[in-house]
Scaffold this motif. Structure first.
Motif, PDB file in Angstrom:
ATOM      1  N   ALA A 256      36.699  12.158   3.884  1.00 21.85           N
ATOM      2  CA  ALA A 256      37.730  12.135   4.731  1.00 21.85           C
ATOM      3  C   ALA A 256      37.586  10.723   5.728  1.00 21.85           C
ATOM      4  CB  ALA A 256      37.967  13.278   5.770  1.00 21.85           C
ATOM      5  N   LEU A 257      36.575  10.593   6.203  1.00 19.31           N
ATOM      6  CA  LEU A 257      36.427   9.401   7.133  1.00 19.31           C
ATOM      7  C   LEU A 257      36.301   8.071   5.894  1.00 19.31           C
ATOM      8  CD1 LEU A 257      33.418  10.334   9.390  1.00 19.31           C
ATOM      9  CD2 LEU A 257      35.887   9.979   9.950  1.00 19.31           C
ATOM     10  N   GLU A 258      35.907   8.316   4.668  1.00 21.79           N
ATOM     11  CA  GLU A 258      36.159   7.107   3.996  1.00 21.79           C
ATOM     12  C   GLU A 258      37.446   6.865   3.502  1.00 21.79           C
ATOM     13  OE1 GLU A 258      33.560   5.421   2.636  1.00 21.79           O
ATOM     14  OE2 GLU A 258      31.700   6.495   2.847  1.00 21.79           O
ATOM     15  N   ARG A 259      37.939   7.993   3.219  1.00 20.70           N
ATOM     16  CA  ARG A 259      39.739   7.800   2.823  1.00 20.70           C
ATOM     17  C   ARG A 259      40.378   7.296   4.101  1.00 20.70           C
ATOM     18  NH1 ARG A 259      42.060  13.364   0.229  1.00 20.70           N
ATOM     19  NH2 ARG A 259      40.320  13.876  -1.141  1.00 20.70           N
ATOM     20  N   MET A 260      40.249   7.609   5.367  1.00 19.60           N
ATOM     21  CA  MET A 260      40.612   7.030   6.344  1.00 19.60           C
ATOM     22  C   MET A 260      40.595   5.492   6.426  1.00 19.60           C
ATOM     23  SD  MET A 260      40.173  10.173   8.931  1.00 19.60           S
ATOM     24  CE  MET A 260      41.157   9.712  10.500  1.00 19.60           C
ATOM     25  N   ARG A 261      39.330   5.169   6.112  1.00 25.14           N
ATOM     26  CA  ARG A 261      38.807   3.736   6.432  1.00 25.14           C
ATOM     27  C   ARG A 261      39.677   3.113   5.342  1.00 25.14           C
ATOM     28  NH1 ARG A 261      32.688   1.918   4.146  1.00 25.14           N
ATOM     29  NH2 ARG A 261      33.013  -0.084   4.393  1.00 25.14           N
TER      30      ARG A 261
END
Ligand SMILES: Cc1ncc(COP(=O)(O)O)c(C=O)c1O
Length: 395
Positions: free
Chosen positions: A384-389
């Motif tokens: 999720a964090l990678e996608r948000m980044r």
């Protein structure tokens, strides 16, 4: 018995609103405050044993559980209550609504500190009162946001019509665990102004680092007489769907009126909820210890990741709760009518497909912020964090 919180558990066909609200299975849901972790084994076994009995008639009380809660309050907080001080309620939101209904008079004001858990806002108008807000203030340093109590703001929000303080400790969504001196200050102001304190302490067991929970009512006999404390095993042991909570009310008159209101409304906890609560508090400590360590590592990951890769979006480093609160004003979009406008469109609709709560529901001062639920598998959080980044980088 070591628990493996990395183990994938499919919740899509398990009545989980966190998942079933979305048609698109690629969305990672980091919103409603339950976790994706299996509950402690003793809780599951206790319910299985009760189900095996096969008869599920009315049960309005559980005396051994009252004794267990008395011991728990003494052991954890050196707070000495009696078994009779406990009133069972199905949920904490029900619990604070009932308190306002029982004691608020038409036209009076209920004070809340924003940003805060959205059901705090309608609680007053649901019951003929008005909501008054005292915003918390915040500062930012090196990409980390910290919220503070501002006594001036708090005092100036109180008017002669303010009769009640609906208080949140630990505070959702900012992850603040109130300190003893802050609690004493707030408690004194409430007493000076004759405010009944309704203290929502549902997140009391969800503490990181060495933070310590202090029940408001435990601080003095005066506060004990003037506070309705609401607690539950629901967040702690991930059993929110079982609807089992309790109020602790040491003032006999207040308790009698409250219990009457709850009883007259026909509110009670179902048999399995009390069984689960009992097993959780009696045998859940090891699981809780492990899950807190896991979620603390998730918190550390989220803070470090956001600071490094999304420095334009400052984030809290929660002391308690499993909720991070991010200032996404640099990217947030206006609501677009999707999914009841609960999720930040920038993250849920764009390539990110990550569902985080829109901050505006937590108060005007939350507009443009997002709340991120950290109570999930580490690989899913990382994804999720990678996608948000990527979404932030590509905008
Ligand atoms: C501060 C707070 N109070 C109450 C609740 C919900 O309580 P219940 O489900 O028992 O009504 C939540 C859930 O997120 C919460 O964060």
């Amino acid at each position: 018995m070591p628990y493996n919180f990395d183990q994938p558990i499919d919740r899509r066909n398990s009545d989980s609103v966190k998942y079933t609200i979305f048609d698109d299975p690629s969305i990672i849901p980091l919103w409603v405050a339950d976790t994706d972790f299996i509950s402690p084994t003793p809780v599951i076994e206790a319910m299985q044993a009760r189900i095996q009995h096969g008869v599920f008639g009315y049960n309005f009380d559980n005396v051994p559980l009252r004794e267990l809660l008395v011991k728990r309050m003494a052991d954890l907080y050196n707070w000495h209550i009696s078994p009779d001080d406990i009133v069972w309620v199905p949920g904490v939101v029900t619990g604070f609504n009932m308190a306002i209904r029982a004691f608020g008079r038409m036209g009076e004001e209920v004070l809340i500190q924003t940003p805060v858990y959205p059901p705090f806002f309608p609680a007053a108008p649901n019951n003929g009162l008005f909501t008054k807000t005292a915003p918390l203030t915040h500062t930012e340093k090196d990409g980390v946001i910290t919220y503070q109590f501002d006594e001036e703001v708090f005092r100036s929000a109180i008017t002669p019509k303010t009769s009640t303080l609906l208080f949140c400790n630990p505070h959702n969504p900012v992850g603040k665990v109130w300190t003893e001196s802050e609690l004493r200050r707030i408690g004194e102001i409430a007493l000076e102004n004759d405010l009944l304190i309704i203290s929502d302490e549902i997140h009391c067991d969800l503490l990181f680092d060495n933070h310590r929970h202090i029940p408001m009512a435990s601080l003095s006999p005066e506060l004990a007489q003037n506070t309705i404390t609401l607690m539950a095993p629901s967040k702690t042991f991930n059993i929110a769907g079982l609807c089992a909570s309790f109020a602790i009310i040491q003032n006999p008159k207040v308790r009698a009126r409250y219990a009457e209101m709850v009883g007259n409304a026909g509110l009670h906890v179902n048999i399995l909820g009390l069984v689960a609560m009992h097993a959780a508090y009696e045998h859940g400590a090891e699981w809780l210890h492990e899950v807190l360590a896991y979620m603390q590592a998730n918190r550390d990951l989220a803070t470090a990741f956001v600071r490094q890769y999304m420095p334009e979006l400052p984030i809290t480093h929660p002391e308690g709760t499993y909720l991070s609160w991010m200032d996404a004003r640099a990217v947030s979009l206006p609501p677009n009518g999707q999914y009841m406008d609960m999720f930040e469109p920038f993250f849920v609709d764009k390539a990110a497909k990550v569902a985080v709560n829109r901050g505006g529901a937590f108060g005007a001062d939350g507009t443009g912020f997002v709340r991120i639920n950290l109570g999930t598998r580490r690989d899913l959080l990382q994804e999720a964090l990678e996608r948000m980044r990527s979404a932030v980088a590509d905008r």
